[in-house]
Enzyme design. Sequence first.
Site, short mmCIF file in Angstrom:
data_model
loop_
_atom_site.label_atom_id
_atom_site.label_comp_id
_atom_site.label_asym_id
_atom_site.label_seq_id
_atom_site.Cartn_x
_atom_site.Cartn_y
_atom_site.Cartn_z
N LYS A 123 0.83 -1.20 0.00
CA LYS A 123 0.00 0.00 0.00
C LYS A 123 0.86 1.26 0.00
O LYS A 123 0.60 2.22 -0.74
CB LYS A 123 -0.93 -0.01 1.21
CG LYS A 123 -1.71 1.27 1.43
CD LYS A 123 -2.66 1.56 0.28
CE LYS A 123 -3.52 2.78 0.58
NZ LYS A 123 -4.44 3.11 -0.51
N CYS B 238 -3.74 9.91 1.49
CA CYS B 238 -2.85 8.82 1.10
C CYS B 238 -1.52 9.32 0.54
O CYS B 238 -0.48 9.19 1.17
CB CYS B 238 -3.54 7.90 0.09
SG CYS B 238 -4.92 6.97 0.78
#
Length: 433
Positions: A215, A269
């Site tokens: 991720k 993010c």
Amino acid sequence: MVPESELKVAVIGLGYIGLPTAAVIARTGAMVLGVDVRDEVVETINSGRVHIEEIDLDGLVSGVVARGTLRASTRIEPSDIFVIAVPTPFHDDRTPDIGYVLQATTTVATVLKAGDTVILESTSPVGTTEKLAAFLAQLRPDLKVPGQCVGTPDIAIAYCPERVLPGRIVVELIDNDRCIGGVTARCGRKALHFYRRFVRGACVTTTARAAEMTKLVENAFRDVNIAFANELSIIAEGMGVDVWEVIGLANRHPRVNILQPGPGVGGHCIAVDPWFLVHGDPDNARLIRTAREVNDAKTDHVIARAEAMVAQAGSTPIACLGLAFKANIDDFRESPALKVAEHLARRFGSQIRIVEPHVATLPAGLTEAGATLVDIDTAIETCSAFIVLVDHEVFKSIPLGERADKHVYDTRGIWPDQPETAPPIRELHRSAA
């Protein structure tokens, strides 16, 4: 194993990821409890409404609440699957803050029983899922926790990060591939069985640490590539070249795909997660660190150019177009557009007008500084200069290229074919960004 029709799922955190995830799971027929610390969020969801803007989410939530498969509460209840989707910010020194994850773990521990599965979805530093397991072992010494016990564990623990695009979250939760990392292989298999309830994309199992790093790598990859585009935009500006034209021409090469520059990088993010990799190995994460610094510096560059533009405009109103971190959403997290607008408002006060079609009110910092929210038609009528910070679709239809009296600083390149009716304006206010 719990029968499919009787599965109980608790989703902790009802934000931009937690609420869509809870709703998608509820649509499969599982009984889903969404847990959030905010009373107003719980009340909104239980009334069948949503507190965030996301395509198709309102109808989905309304339907599953009406059917009784989704409800919200500020209190946890016993369940079979616990999905943790809480924020993972960083501290002022850019070190990771997993405090919300540990708080959620503490909450889950109060109702955890043998046979349950705990899944962390929050983007996290490598090793966080193992810390979660060790923390659970301390909180619940009566349970055998995977990675912390001898013999067969009583529960399963896994990590499965979301990889969705705001504006397409509901679709991508279902269609995108998922990377599922178990603390043990058995944990991974149990989590895999759960995700196959609602995911059409491929579900691939691995270790928790590998899934965590995957991720972070995905977001760092994007950040590095955006940094190249942002650095290129500043170089092109200094050389008097239109960066949008250069990128378009360069991308005609079959093996070149340069991204689009902007006023920086936002969102929870891409603007945050690379720092987790830097923190994990500061000596070797040199390129990743530099990319973060380049993208942050681009926001400072835009602020400087915008300040000069406002100063040149005298006392006439100036419009900032957009506050969100990307187009067509209402998410302001880490938004460079918001940072630029707030800086200008603090310096120029009521001279600054904000056009943000996805909100009804401005953030407190802007209103306190004297900025006002206006619609696009009012901005066109009253403002002499425009600073384009977000490429919302509605902005692309504005005929500013036909108005020689409107000065434009376009940080998003949304008018690539803008007529050169006023060459000095194009050179000074649109050539790069």
